[in-house]
Design an enzyme around this catalytic site. Structure first.
Site, PDB file in Angstrom:
ATOM      1  N   ASN A 113      40.136  43.414  37.695  1.00 22.11           N
ATOM      2  CA  ASN A 113      41.368  43.082  36.975  1.00 22.11           C
ATOM      3  C   ASN A 113      41.169  42.918  35.469  1.00 22.11           C
ATOM      4  OD1 ASN A 113      39.978  40.751  37.115  1.00 22.11           O
ATOM      5  ND2 ASN A 113      41.532  39.584  38.198  1.00 22.11           N
ATOM      6  N   GLU A 127      32.994  26.891  30.556  1.00 22.63           N
ATOM      7  CA  GLU A 127      32.639  28.312  30.463  1.00 22.63           C
ATOM      8  C   GLU A 127      32.030  28.704  29.107  1.00 22.63           C
ATOM      9  OE1 GLU A 127      36.355  30.218  31.395  1.00 22.63           O
ATOM     10  OE2 GLU A 127      36.284  29.581  33.490  1.00 22.63           O
TER      11      GLU A 127
HETATM   12  N1  UDP Z   1      39.057  37.833  42.973  1.00 28.64           N
HETATM   13  C1  UDP Z   1      38.893  38.784  43.971  1.00 28.64           C
HETATM   14  N2  UDP Z   1      39.568  38.632  45.151  1.00 28.64           N
HETATM   15  C2  UDP Z   1      40.395  37.579  45.375  1.00 28.64           C
HETATM   16  C3  UDP Z   1      40.581  36.626  44.358  1.00 28.64           C
HETATM   17  C4  UDP Z   1      39.886  36.780  43.178  1.00 28.64           C
HETATM   18  O1  UDP Z   1      38.130  39.732  43.802  1.00 28.64           O
HETATM   19  O2  UDP Z   1      40.997  37.503  46.470  1.00 28.64           O
HETATM   20  C5  UDP Z   1      38.312  37.970  41.709  1.00 28.64           C
HETATM   21  C6  UDP Z   1      39.159  38.513  40.550  1.00 28.64           C
HETATM   22  O3  UDP Z   1      38.331  39.354  39.758  1.00 28.64           O
HETATM   23  C7  UDP Z   1      39.531  37.243  39.801  1.00 28.64           C
HETATM   24  C8  UDP Z   1      38.298  36.371  39.997  1.00 28.64           C
HETATM   25  O4  UDP Z   1      37.848  36.687  41.311  1.00 28.64           O
HETATM   26  O5  UDP Z   1      39.812  37.480  38.435  1.00 28.64           O
HETATM   27  C9  UDP Z   1      38.547  34.886  39.868  1.00 28.64           C
HETATM   28  O6  UDP Z   1      39.649  34.520  40.685  1.00 28.64           O
HETATM   29  P1  UDP Z   1      40.761  33.521  40.125  1.00 28.64           P
HETATM   30  O7  UDP Z   1      41.587  33.101  41.284  1.00 28.64           O
HETATM   31  O8  UDP Z   1      40.112  32.453  39.312  1.00 28.64           O
HETATM   32  O9  UDP Z   1      41.666  34.481  39.217  1.00 28.64           O
HETATM   33  P2  UDP Z   1      41.910  34.531  37.636  1.00 28.64           P
HETATM   34  O10 UDP Z   1      41.760  33.127  37.095  1.00 28.64           O
HETATM   35  O11 UDP Z   1      40.900  35.496  37.072  1.00 28.64           O
HETATM   36  O12 UDP Z   1      43.331  35.056  37.488  1.00 28.64           O
END
Ligand code: UDP
Ligand code: MG
Length: 153
Positions: A113, A127
């Site tokens: 993403n 972080e």
């Molecule tokens: N991710 C994934 N599968 C999931 C949820 C998260 O591969 O079902 C990955 C995705 O790259 C995401 C990261 O893990 O950006 C961290 O997840 P988070 O829920 O913290 O999302 P973010 O804060 O990046 O929106």
């Protein structure tokens, strides 16, 4: 309140030649880069970075992804920068993210993403030191700050 956030232009964004466009969005918005480096994140650092997700089923996959190829890591600073950058990034999964957001406009994958942004001041405080020493973070004013951050009062 002036805050800092950790932004990562993730491996897929670099591989897909989208880093400049993503940085450009933050730049256009008026957010200030106060630190930046290009590096290949180690598995150990990726595990620390995503420690909050260590019990989730996607943990191993996201650690592998983040450490799979080089990234840009940067600290942005501005008033309410965390809320602004999260909005600009859009929902976590590309297929859910609204058009107009980085993830919504540039990708449609679940896990790949494009961009990371700290989700709270506490996350940013955790972080940022994973990637930057305090002396690597700069402090400066934009020449047009009066116009960028101006208040009509
Ligand atoms: N991710 C994934 N599968 C999931 C949820 C998260 O591969 O079902 C990955 C995705 O790259 C995401 C990261 O893990 O950006 C961290 O997840 P988070 O829920 O913290 O999302 P973010 O804060 O990046 O929106
Ligand atoms: Mg997150």
């Amino acid at each position: 309140m002036v805050e800092r956030t950790l932004i990562i232009i993730k491996p897929d964004a670099v591989q897909r030649h989208l880093a400049g466009q993503i940085i450009s969005r933050f730049e256009q918005k008026g957010l200030k880069v106060v630190a930046a480096k290009f590096l290949h994140i180690s598995k150990e650092t990726a595990e620390k970075h995503y420690a909050v997700h260590k019990d989730k089923p996607f943990f191993a996959g996201v650690v592998k992804y983040l450490s799979s190829a080089p990234v840009w890591v940067m600290v942005l600073q501005a008033e309410d920068v965390i809320k602004m950058t999260r909005k600009m990034m859009g929902a976590t999964f590309g297929y859910d993210a609204e058009p107009g957001t980085i993830r919504g406009d540039m990708g449609c994958s679940r896990g790949y993403n494009l961009v990371h942004g700290s989700d709270s001041p506490e996350s940013a405080d955790y972080e940022i030191p994973l990637y930057f020493k305090p002396e690597e973070i700069t402090n400066y004013d934009f020449a047009d700050e009066k116009w960028l951050y101006g208040k009509n009062d």
